[in-house]
Design an enzyme around this catalytic site. Structure first.
Site, short mmCIF file in Angstrom:
data_model
loop_
_atom_site.label_atom_id
_atom_site.label_comp_id
_atom_site.label_asym_id
_atom_site.label_seq_id
_atom_site.Cartn_x
_atom_site.Cartn_y
_atom_site.Cartn_z
CG LEU A 48 -2.12 0.92 1.26
CD1 LEU A 48 -3.04 0.67 0.06
CD2 LEU A 48 -2.90 0.75 2.56
CG ASP A 49 1.34 3.45 -3.67
OD1 ASP A 49 2.14 2.50 -3.76
OD2 ASP A 49 0.66 3.86 -4.63
N PRO A 50 2.79 4.78 0.40
CG PRO A 50 5.05 5.29 0.73
CD PRO A 50 4.11 4.66 -0.26
CG LEU A 51 1.65 9.99 -1.07
CD1 LEU A 51 1.59 10.75 -2.39
CD2 LEU A 51 1.75 10.97 0.09
CB ALA A 52 -2.64 4.55 -0.16
#
Length: 325
Positions: A48-52
């Site tokens: 899961l992307d850091p910005l998500a």
């Protein structure tokens, strides 16, 4: 003086269905959870992307053997597409590469949804973990290279509009393994002629887990350290165990059982004697009127505890992956 050996973690097993906060990477989250539980082994079931934000299932101990079954499960994301700009990363992190003054009407967006439903071909983002000639695409992109990433087949079960506004639209998508929501935003923006990128992304479900299974870092820390509050110790760089006697009962109670990841498989109840044989790698005859004769994969359980994953051939359970008792 002999060199001090590295401490071994606890043999704790189960799933942590983490509600990952924005700004934390998946690898960082796994390290944090492993340290909090002082676990011997840990791994996640899908980056899961850091910005998500949202659901990041993390397996501990024996549960790591069930990671592939969670990775293959359907996922649900709620995301916002900001119209008018395309960015290098297809989210807020990268610089703007294309822009437009056009903004789509809700009817235009709605008319586009069938194109992105079902089995479709999708090209992953330039900033992705896809390997190109042995290197990660995001590493090449950071060096300024534009790489040719081949499109691949994905499946989208549904794509719905939740809210539509003048400059952005909120969607919810149910999709299979390998889907990039950032690519959805990019491609829809191009089709609408106005460009687009992800401005907010939250994973709300990873089959078989639901939001009812969510646990936060704060809840885990409270269970782990209790009244220590702000005086809790910080994790070491190598995530070794700390030299303080600890009662792990409260934090272990927040784990989801390992077997929850295998709800998709037939469950076969066996005797304690059969469980002993299976744990030694031996096949056993499956008894019972409702026992299947053939199955590519099934779970054997004894007294409700997971024993093994295996195949059933001519009424015989043959273990492929055995779990500690």
């Amino acid at each position: 003086m002999g060199r001090r050996g590295k401490k071994k973690g606890r043999p704790v097993s189960g799933w942590v269905v983490l509600d990952k906060p924005v700004g934390m990477g998946s690898t960082e989250a796994v390290s944090k959870i492993k340290w909090l539980f002082q676990a011997e082994k840990a791994g996640h079931a899908g980056t899961l992307d850091p910005l998500a934000s949202g659901m990041l299932p993390i397996a501990l101990g024996e549960a790591t053997k069930t990671v592939p079954y969670v990775q293959d499960g359907a996922k649900i994301y709620r995301f916002t597409v900001a119209w008018g700009q395309e960015r290098s990363t297809d989210d807020l992190e990268g610089p703007v590469t294309k822009s437009s003054d056009l903004r789509p009407a809700e009817a235009e967006v709605k008319a586009l949804l069938p194109k992105y439903t079902g089995v479709i071909m999708q090209t992953p983002p330039q900033f992705s973990a896809i390997k190109i000639a042995g290197e990660r695409a995001y590493d090449l992109a950071r060096e300024g290279e534009t790489v040719d990433i081949p499109a691949r087949e994905i499946e989208i079960g549904r794509l719905d509009i939740i809210e539509h506004h003048a400059d952005h639209t909120v969607f919810e998508v149910e999709c299979g393994k390998g889907t990039y929501v950032r690519s959805l935003a990019r491609d829809m923006g191009r089709d609408l002629g106005c460009f687009g990128h992800i401005s907010d992304l939250r994973r709300v479900e990873v089959e078989p887990f639901t939001s009812e299974d969510f646990v936060t870092i704060a809840e885990l820390e409270a269970a782990r350290f209790g009244a220590q509050g702000e005086d809790k110790p910080e994790p070491a760089d190598d995530a070794d165990a700390i030299d303080v006697p600890v009662d792990f009962g409260a934090i272990d109670a927040l784990l989801v059982d390992t077997s929850a990841a295998l709800d998709c498989l037939p469950q076969i109840a066996i005797s304690d004697d059969a469980a002993t044989k299976i744990r030694l790698g031996n096949p056993v005859i499956i008894r019972g009127r409702d026992a299947p004769v053939e199955a590519e994969e099934a779970c054997a359980t004894a007294r409700g505890k997971l024993v093994a994953i295996g195949a059933i051939e001519q009424g015989m359970f043959k273990p492929k992956r055995v779990f500690a008792g």
